[in-house]
Design an enzyme around this catalytic site. Sequence first.
Site, PDB file in Angstrom:
ATOM      1  N   LYS A  73      13.404  71.648 247.438  1.00 28.15           N
ATOM      2  CA  LYS A  73      14.462  70.629 247.442  1.00 28.15           C
ATOM      3  C   LYS A  73      14.005  69.495 248.329  1.00 28.15           C
ATOM      4  O   LYS A  73      13.198  69.690 249.248  1.00 28.15           O
ATOM      5  CB  LYS A  73      15.769  71.216 247.992  1.00 28.15           C
ATOM      6  CG  LYS A  73      17.000  70.445 247.589  1.00 28.15           C
ATOM      7  CD  LYS A  73      17.494  70.864 246.222  1.00 28.15           C
ATOM      8  CE  LYS A  73      18.734  70.145 245.811  1.00 28.15           C
ATOM      9  NZ  LYS A  73      19.328  70.746 244.596  1.00 28.15           N
TER      10      LYS A  73
HETATM   11  P1  NAD Z   1      26.525  63.187 241.668  1.00 29.51           P
HETATM   12  O1  NAD Z   1      25.991  62.321 242.727  1.00 29.51           O
HETATM   13  O2  NAD Z   1      26.333  62.810 240.242  1.00 29.51           O
HETATM   14  O3  NAD Z   1      28.100  63.410 241.894  1.00 29.51           O
HETATM   15  C1  NAD Z   1      28.647  63.826 243.106  1.00 29.51           C
HETATM   16  C2  NAD Z   1      30.159  63.657 242.999  1.00 29.51           C
HETATM   17  O4  NAD Z   1      30.774  64.181 244.177  1.00 29.51           O
HETATM   18  C3  NAD Z   1      30.595  62.196 242.888  1.00 29.51           C
HETATM   19  O5  NAD Z   1      31.671  62.101 241.955  1.00 29.51           O
HETATM   20  C4  NAD Z   1      31.093  61.892 244.303  1.00 29.51           C
HETATM   21  O6  NAD Z   1      32.040  60.832 244.337  1.00 29.51           O
HETATM   22  C5  NAD Z   1      31.728  63.216 244.626  1.00 29.51           C
HETATM   23  N1  NAD Z   1      32.016  63.391 246.042  1.00 29.51           N
HETATM   24  C6  NAD Z   1      31.278  63.058 247.127  1.00 29.51           C
HETATM   25  N2  NAD Z   1      31.939  63.348 248.253  1.00 29.51           N
HETATM   26  C7  NAD Z   1      33.127  63.878 247.871  1.00 29.51           C
HETATM   27  C8  NAD Z   1      34.251  64.372 248.553  1.00 29.51           C
HETATM   28  N3  NAD Z   1      34.277  64.391 249.882  1.00 29.51           N
HETATM   29  N4  NAD Z   1      35.291  64.854 247.835  1.00 29.51           N
HETATM   30  C9  NAD Z   1      35.264  64.848 246.492  1.00 29.51           C
HETATM   31  N5  NAD Z   1      34.226  64.406 245.780  1.00 29.51           N
HETATM   32  C10 NAD Z   1      33.180  63.920 246.461  1.00 29.51           C
HETATM   33  O7  NAD Z   1      25.927  64.658 241.949  1.00 29.51           O
HETATM   34  P2  NAD Z   1      25.770  65.873 240.927  1.00 29.51           P
HETATM   35  O8  NAD Z   1      24.395  65.828 240.390  1.00 29.51           O
HETATM   36  O9  NAD Z   1      26.944  65.903 240.029  1.00 29.51           O
HETATM   37  O10 NAD Z   1      25.817  67.108 241.932  1.00 29.51           O
HETATM   38  C11 NAD Z   1      27.043  67.717 242.340  1.00 29.51           C
HETATM   39  C12 NAD Z   1      26.766  69.098 242.897  1.00 29.51           C
HETATM   40  O11 NAD Z   1      26.132  69.905 241.895  1.00 29.51           O
HETATM   41  C13 NAD Z   1      25.826  69.158 244.104  1.00 29.51           C
HETATM   42  O12 NAD Z   1      26.209  70.210 244.941  1.00 29.51           O
HETATM   43  C14 NAD Z   1      24.480  69.453 243.479  1.00 29.51           C
HETATM   44  O13 NAD Z   1      23.582  70.046 244.392  1.00 29.51           O
HETATM   45  C15 NAD Z   1      24.901  70.414 242.398  1.00 29.51           C
HETATM   46  N6  NAD Z   1      23.959  70.551 241.284  1.00 29.51           N
HETATM   47  C16 NAD Z   1      23.552  69.479 240.564  1.00 29.51           C
HETATM   48  C17 NAD Z   1      22.693  69.660 239.486  1.00 29.51           C
HETATM   49  C18 NAD Z   1      22.280  68.527 238.576  1.00 29.51           C
HETATM   50  O14 NAD Z   1      21.635  68.803 237.557  1.00 29.51           O
HETATM   51  N7  NAD Z   1      22.619  67.294 238.856  1.00 29.51           N
HETATM   52  C19 NAD Z   1      22.218  70.945 239.183  1.00 29.51           C
HETATM   53  C20 NAD Z   1      22.662  72.030 239.950  1.00 29.51           C
HETATM   54  C21 NAD Z   1      23.533  71.809 240.997  1.00 29.51           C
END
Ligand code: NAD
Length: 416
Positions: free
Chosen positions: A108
């Site tokens: 990561k």
């Molecule tokens: P992203 O940046 O696209 O979205 C993150 C979202 O969280 C946004 O809508 C943001 O406004 C919101 N957010 C931030 N702070 C917040 C708060 N305090 N309260 C409520 N919402 C809040 O990120 P993503 O890619 O969607 O990732 C989200 C989660 O999923 C993370 O934990 C990431 O590690 C995990 N994840 C992502 C992927 C992927 O393929 N993108 C894969 C596995 C896991």
Amino acid sequence: MSAPEPTNSYENTNQLFDNAADLLDLDEDMRLVLKTPFRELKVEVPVRMDSGRLEVFIGYRVQHSGARGPMKGGLRYHPEVDFDEVRSLASLMTWKTALVNIPFGGAKGGITCDPPQMSDAEVEHLTRRFTSRLGFAFGIQRDIPAPDVGTNAQIMAWIMDQYGASYGHTPGIVTGKPIALGGSPGREAATGRGVSIIAIEAAEEFGIDMKDCRVAIQGFGNVGSFSARFIQEQGARIVAVSDASGALFDAAGLDVPALIEHAAPRRSIEGFEGGEKITNEELIELECDILVPAALGGVINQDNAAKIRARMIVEAANSPVTTVADSILNERGIPIVPDILANAGGVTVSYFEWVQNIQAFTWNEEEVNAKLSKIMSKAYGDVVALMKSENCSMRTAAYMIAIQRVAVAERLRGGF
Ligand code: NAD
């Protein structure tokens, strides 16, 4: 009484590791090897901002384990990124890739920065500088980044371009790229699609009817918005969603396609006409059937675990439930579908993207989605079978399967 909450997120992940390692009777040498990251890098990333001022950002890459294959994991751009968080997320990637049984290890990375406060040009400079400083540690058979919080397909394109300038055109050096540059059909939606596949199976297991069930989703970025769409397509009501700007509630169910159309260009749900405003805290504690945290880590913790009123939690985000909250919820009989299972769809389709890139061959979206479903359902079935035979939580069963696979690979490689 439960043990105190670890303040350190890597310690938190290692507690989950130890719970499973105890049941596996894993010896101390192997525990030490599996818990210690293989390589950790920290780089200075100077960027001349649009204003002319120089800013020095700090970037990280932790390569946790390569025992089962090239190390794989996302890149996070967020103000709270630090070594401890990246280390913890890197180890989760090792367990996740092992659980879905794809030939990768875990890594990561991240940069401590605040993209919404930066121009596109500043984010591009930051990304290129970071890549030129860390490119030596990346590699199609060594370490392959992907999107995570605050990063997206465009940022992956810049990484691929910058890496290519030094090492030659290498599309497989990153996944989650735009399709025009060798990205895979289905990758953008893959994590949310995987969340919904697992949510459907788990709902059936725990007696929740997807038709008309009430679902609350925290986070409306890549993972949250696609999870909302696919879960709503099952007939569920998405009664609340939130993002960094706040939360919206509608007992009759929010109009998810309209919300996605509103949020996509703005990267925010703010200003959406529909639903009533509630706070992020209220969303987490809402009475609902399925709670899907899809934003950041540690949002369900010792302060609110006793107040959770969901019947089941599906961890779309990484580490949204702390170890103390995990014990409290287990005692309360609220099932938790763990992150390393629920959100493994993203890395699974990243694996498909990498396979297509190294063969210079493209699959269509139907093939990708069918292969994704097969892998997710197999992993789900393995976890549920072990959960029942060991009479343990779904998380412990998932860790047991993953740790066992990585330990076998380490043992066969030898060297210690
Ligand atoms: P992203 O940046 O696209 O979205 C993150 C979202 O969280 C946004 O809508 C943001 O406004 C919101 N957010 C931030 N702070 C917040 C708060 N305090 N309260 C409520 N919402 C809040 O990120 P993503 O890619 O969607 O990732 C989200 C989660 O999923 C993370 O934990 C990431 O590690 C995990 N994840 C992502 C992927 C992927 O393929 N993108 C894969 C596995 C896991």
